[in-house]
Design a protein around this motif. Structure first.
Motif, short mmCIF file in Angstrom:
data_model
loop_
_atom_site.label_atom_id
_atom_site.label_comp_id
_atom_site.label_asym_id
_atom_site.label_seq_id
_atom_site.Cartn_x
_atom_site.Cartn_y
_atom_site.Cartn_z
N THR A 14 11.89 60.92 12.26
CA THR A 14 12.46 61.14 13.58
C THR A 14 12.03 60.06 14.57
O THR A 14 12.81 59.61 15.39
CB THR A 14 12.03 62.51 14.12
OG1 THR A 14 12.49 63.50 13.20
CG2 THR A 14 12.61 62.80 15.48
N TYR A 20 18.62 61.84 17.63
CA TYR A 20 17.94 63.11 17.71
C TYR A 20 17.85 63.60 19.15
O TYR A 20 17.88 62.80 20.08
CB TYR A 20 16.52 63.01 17.13
CG TYR A 20 16.51 62.79 15.65
CD1 TYR A 20 16.63 61.51 15.11
CD2 TYR A 20 16.39 63.85 14.78
CE1 TYR A 20 16.64 61.31 13.75
CE2 TYR A 20 16.39 63.65 13.41
CZ TYR A 20 16.51 62.38 12.90
OH TYR A 20 16.53 62.17 11.55
N GLU A 23 14.06 69.58 22.32
CA GLU A 23 14.06 70.76 23.17
C GLU A 23 12.63 71.25 23.29
O GLU A 23 11.93 71.41 22.29
CB GLU A 23 14.94 71.86 22.58
CG GLU A 23 14.97 73.13 23.40
CD GLU A 23 15.79 74.23 22.75
OE1 GLU A 23 15.94 75.27 23.39
OE2 GLU A 23 16.27 74.05 21.61
N LEU A 36 11.00 71.06 19.68
CA LEU A 36 11.93 71.13 18.55
C LEU A 36 12.78 69.86 18.55
O LEU A 36 13.44 69.56 19.53
CB LEU A 36 12.84 72.35 18.68
CG LEU A 36 12.17 73.71 18.81
CD1 LEU A 36 13.22 74.79 19.07
CD2 LEU A 36 11.35 74.04 17.58
N ARG A 38 15.89 67.95 16.77
CA ARG A 38 17.06 68.16 15.93
C ARG A 38 17.89 66.89 15.85
O ARG A 38 17.91 66.11 16.80
CB ARG A 38 17.95 69.24 16.54
CG ARG A 38 17.37 70.60 16.63
CD ARG A 38 18.39 71.56 17.27
NE ARG A 38 17.91 72.91 17.28
CZ ARG A 38 17.22 73.43 18.28
NH1 ARG A 38 16.95 72.72 19.34
NH2 ARG A 38 16.81 74.68 18.20
N ARG A 39 18.59 66.74 14.74
CA ARG A 39 19.66 65.75 14.72
C ARG A 39 20.72 66.26 15.67
O ARG A 39 20.89 67.47 15.83
CB ARG A 39 20.25 65.60 13.33
CG ARG A 39 19.38 64.85 12.38
CD ARG A 39 20.11 64.63 11.10
NE ARG A 39 19.28 63.89 10.18
CZ ARG A 39 19.59 63.67 8.92
NH1 ARG A 39 20.71 64.15 8.44
NH2 ARG A 39 18.79 62.99 8.16
N THR A 40 21.43 65.37 16.30
CA THR A 40 22.41 65.80 17.30
C THR A 40 23.49 66.69 16.72
O THR A 40 24.08 67.49 17.44
CB THR A 40 23.05 64.57 17.98
OG1 THR A 40 23.55 63.71 16.98
CG2 THR A 40 22.06 63.86 18.86
N ASP A 42 22.92 68.92 14.13
CA ASP A 42 22.31 70.06 13.44
C ASP A 42 21.95 71.18 14.41
O ASP A 42 21.73 70.96 15.60
CB ASP A 42 21.03 69.64 12.72
CG ASP A 42 21.31 68.78 11.50
OD1 ASP A 42 22.48 68.69 11.09
OD2 ASP A 42 20.36 68.19 10.96
N ILE A 43 21.85 72.37 13.86
CA ILE A 43 21.39 73.53 14.63
C ILE A 43 19.89 73.73 14.42
O ILE A 43 19.16 73.97 15.36
CB ILE A 43 22.17 74.80 14.22
CG1 ILE A 43 23.64 74.65 14.61
CG2 ILE A 43 21.56 76.03 14.86
CD1 ILE A 43 24.52 75.77 14.12
N ASP A 44 19.46 73.63 13.18
CA ASP A 44 18.05 73.84 12.85
C ASP A 44 17.23 72.59 13.16
O ASP A 44 17.69 71.46 12.92
CB ASP A 44 17.89 74.20 11.38
CG ASP A 44 18.54 75.53 11.04
OD1 ASP A 44 18.54 76.42 11.92
OD2 ASP A 44 19.05 75.68 9.92
N PRO A 45 16.01 72.77 13.64
CA PRO A 45 15.17 71.60 13.93
C PRO A 45 14.69 70.91 12.66
O PRO A 45 14.46 71.55 11.64
CB PRO A 45 13.99 72.19 14.71
CG PRO A 45 13.97 73.63 14.37
CD PRO A 45 15.36 74.02 14.01
N ARG A 46 14.59 69.60 12.73
CA ARG A 46 14.06 68.80 11.61
C ARG A 46 12.54 68.74 11.67
O ARG A 46 11.88 68.70 10.64
CB ARG A 46 14.61 67.37 11.68
CG ARG A 46 16.10 67.26 11.61
CD ARG A 46 16.61 67.03 10.26
NE ARG A 46 16.00 65.84 9.66
CZ ARG A 46 16.28 65.41 8.46
NH1 ARG A 46 17.17 66.04 7.74
NH2 ARG A 46 15.71 64.35 7.98
#
Length: 143
Positions: A14, A20, A23, A36, A38-40, A42-46
Protein backbone atom coordinates in the motif's frame (compact mmCIF):
# COMPACT_ATOMS: atom_id res chain seq x y z
CA UNK A 1 10.21 14.24 5.26
CA UNK A 2 10.67 10.64 4.23
CA UNK A 3 11.48 9.95 0.58
CA UNK A 4 9.20 7.54 -1.23
CA UNK A 5 10.96 4.40 -2.44
CA UNK A 6 9.49 2.93 -5.61
CA UNK A 7 9.98 -0.79 -6.04
CA UNK A 8 11.99 -0.96 -2.83
CA UNK A 9 11.32 -2.99 0.27
CA UNK A 10 10.26 -0.11 2.53
CA UNK A 11 6.71 -0.36 3.88
CA UNK A 12 3.80 -2.47 2.68
CA UNK A 13 2.47 -2.76 -0.87
CA UNK A 14 0.00 0.00 0.00
CA UNK A 15 2.81 2.41 0.81
CA UNK A 16 4.32 1.87 -2.64
CA UNK A 17 1.08 2.32 -4.66
CA UNK A 18 -1.19 5.29 -5.33
CA UNK A 19 -4.68 3.81 -5.89
CA UNK A 20 -5.76 3.56 -2.25
CA UNK A 21 -7.97 5.48 0.16
CA UNK A 22 -7.70 5.75 3.93
CA UNK A 23 -10.56 5.86 6.41
CA UNK A 24 -9.95 6.71 10.06
CA UNK A 25 -12.27 5.39 12.76
CA UNK A 26 -11.64 7.22 16.04
CA UNK A 27 -13.27 5.79 19.18
CA UNK A 28 -12.97 8.27 22.04
CA UNK A 29 -14.62 5.99 24.61
CA UNK A 30 -12.10 3.22 23.98
CA UNK A 31 -9.34 5.82 23.37
CA UNK A 32 -8.23 4.27 20.08
CA UNK A 33 -7.99 5.05 16.37
CA UNK A 34 -8.19 2.54 13.51
CA UNK A 35 -6.92 3.24 9.98
CA UNK A 36 -8.49 1.25 7.15
CA UNK A 37 -6.72 1.29 3.80
CA UNK A 38 -8.68 0.13 0.76
CA UNK A 39 -8.10 -0.02 -2.93
CA UNK A 40 -10.40 2.57 -4.45
CA UNK A 41 -12.50 -0.17 -6.07
CA UNK A 42 -12.70 -2.50 -3.01
CA UNK A 43 -15.08 -2.61 -0.08
CA UNK A 44 -12.90 -4.61 2.31
CA UNK A 45 -9.71 -3.03 3.66
CA UNK A 46 -6.36 -4.33 2.42
CA UNK A 47 -4.45 -3.12 5.47
CA UNK A 48 -5.51 -2.13 8.99
CA UNK A 49 -3.54 -0.21 11.59
CA UNK A 50 -4.52 0.54 15.15
CA UNK A 51 -3.37 2.91 17.87
CA UNK A 52 -4.59 2.88 21.48
CA UNK A 53 -3.72 5.35 24.22
CA UNK A 54 -2.39 3.96 27.49
CA UNK A 55 -4.74 4.48 30.45
CA UNK A 56 -2.34 6.99 32.02
CA UNK A 57 -1.83 8.96 28.78
CA UNK A 58 -3.88 11.79 27.33
CA UNK A 59 -5.70 10.67 24.18
CA UNK A 60 -5.08 12.73 21.04
CA UNK A 61 -6.90 11.69 17.88
CA UNK A 62 -4.34 13.36 15.59
CA UNK A 63 -1.41 11.44 17.05
CA UNK A 64 -3.53 8.28 16.98
CA UNK A 65 -4.24 8.77 13.27
CA UNK A 66 -0.53 9.18 12.51
CA UNK A 67 0.38 6.02 14.45
CA UNK A 68 -2.46 3.94 12.98
CA UNK A 69 -1.63 5.04 9.42
CA UNK A 70 2.06 4.19 9.76
CA UNK A 71 1.17 0.76 11.17
CA UNK A 72 -1.26 0.11 8.32
CA UNK A 73 1.42 1.10 5.80
CA UNK A 74 3.95 -1.26 7.39
CA UNK A 75 6.23 1.60 8.45
CA UNK A 76 8.03 2.06 11.75
CA UNK A 77 6.37 4.42 14.21
CA UNK A 78 8.80 7.11 15.40
CA UNK A 79 9.42 7.34 19.15
CA UNK A 80 8.25 10.97 19.02
CA UNK A 81 4.74 9.70 18.20
CA UNK A 82 4.72 7.05 20.92
CA UNK A 83 6.24 9.28 23.59
CA UNK A 84 4.57 12.60 22.82
CA UNK A 85 4.66 15.02 25.76
CA UNK A 86 1.53 15.10 27.88
CA UNK A 87 -0.35 18.42 28.09
CA UNK A 88 0.37 20.45 31.19
CA UNK A 89 -2.20 23.25 30.91
CA UNK A 90 -5.95 22.91 30.40
CA UNK A 91 -7.30 24.73 27.33
CA UNK A 92 -10.74 25.33 25.85
CA UNK A 93 -11.87 22.22 23.98
CA UNK A 94 -10.02 19.72 26.17
CA UNK A 95 -11.93 16.88 27.78
CA UNK A 96 -11.13 16.58 31.48
CA UNK A 97 -12.04 14.47 34.47
CA UNK A 98 -12.14 15.43 38.13
CA UNK A 99 -10.07 13.85 40.87
CA UNK A 100 -12.95 12.63 43.05
CA UNK A 101 -15.49 11.98 40.30
CA UNK A 102 -14.55 10.07 37.17
CA UNK A 103 -17.10 11.86 34.98
CA UNK A 104 -15.68 13.59 31.94
CA UNK A 105 -16.48 17.14 30.88
CA UNK A 106 -15.72 19.45 27.97
CA UNK A 107 -13.81 22.61 28.89
CA UNK A 108 -15.53 25.76 27.63
CA UNK A 109 -14.40 29.38 27.83
CA UNK A 110 -15.48 31.23 30.96
CA UNK A 111 -17.91 33.52 29.12
CA UNK A 112 -19.29 30.95 26.62
CA UNK A 113 -22.79 29.56 26.50
CA UNK A 114 -22.75 25.95 27.67
CA UNK A 115 -23.36 23.23 25.08
CA UNK A 116 -26.92 21.94 24.75
CA UNK A 117 -25.97 18.42 25.78
CA UNK A 118 -23.15 16.78 27.67
CA UNK A 119 -21.14 17.71 30.72
CA UNK A 120 -19.02 20.86 30.64
CA UNK A 121 -16.83 22.93 32.94
CA UNK A 122 -15.61 26.54 32.60
CA UNK A 123 -11.90 26.96 31.94
CA UNK A 124 -11.21 28.78 35.23
CA UNK A 125 -12.65 25.88 37.28
CA UNK A 126 -10.79 23.24 35.29
CA UNK A 127 -7.56 25.09 36.06
CA UNK A 128 -8.46 25.91 39.66
CA UNK A 129 -9.29 22.33 40.59
CA UNK A 130 -6.49 20.87 38.43
CA UNK A 131 -8.68 18.48 36.46
CA UNK A 132 -6.78 15.80 34.56
CA UNK A 133 -6.75 16.19 30.76
CA UNK A 134 -7.84 12.94 29.14
CA UNK A 135 -8.37 14.17 25.54
CA UNK A 136 -6.67 17.21 24.02
CA UNK A 137 -7.67 16.64 20.37
CA UNK A 138 -9.84 19.80 20.22
CA UNK A 139 -11.35 18.92 16.82
CA UNK A 140 -14.68 20.68 17.32
CA UNK A 141 -13.42 23.88 18.94
CA UNK A 142 -11.93 26.81 17.03
CA UNK A 143 -9.13 28.59 18.86
Amino acid sequence: MMAKVFGGAEGSETYRKFSYSVEFLPDRKKRKVTALIRRTSDIDPRHVGRAKAAPSDCFNVHIGKAIALRRALGLAVPDEYLNAPQPTEVRVGDVVEGHAVKDTALVISDDAWPPISGAWVPLKYARQYEFRIIDDSREEVGE
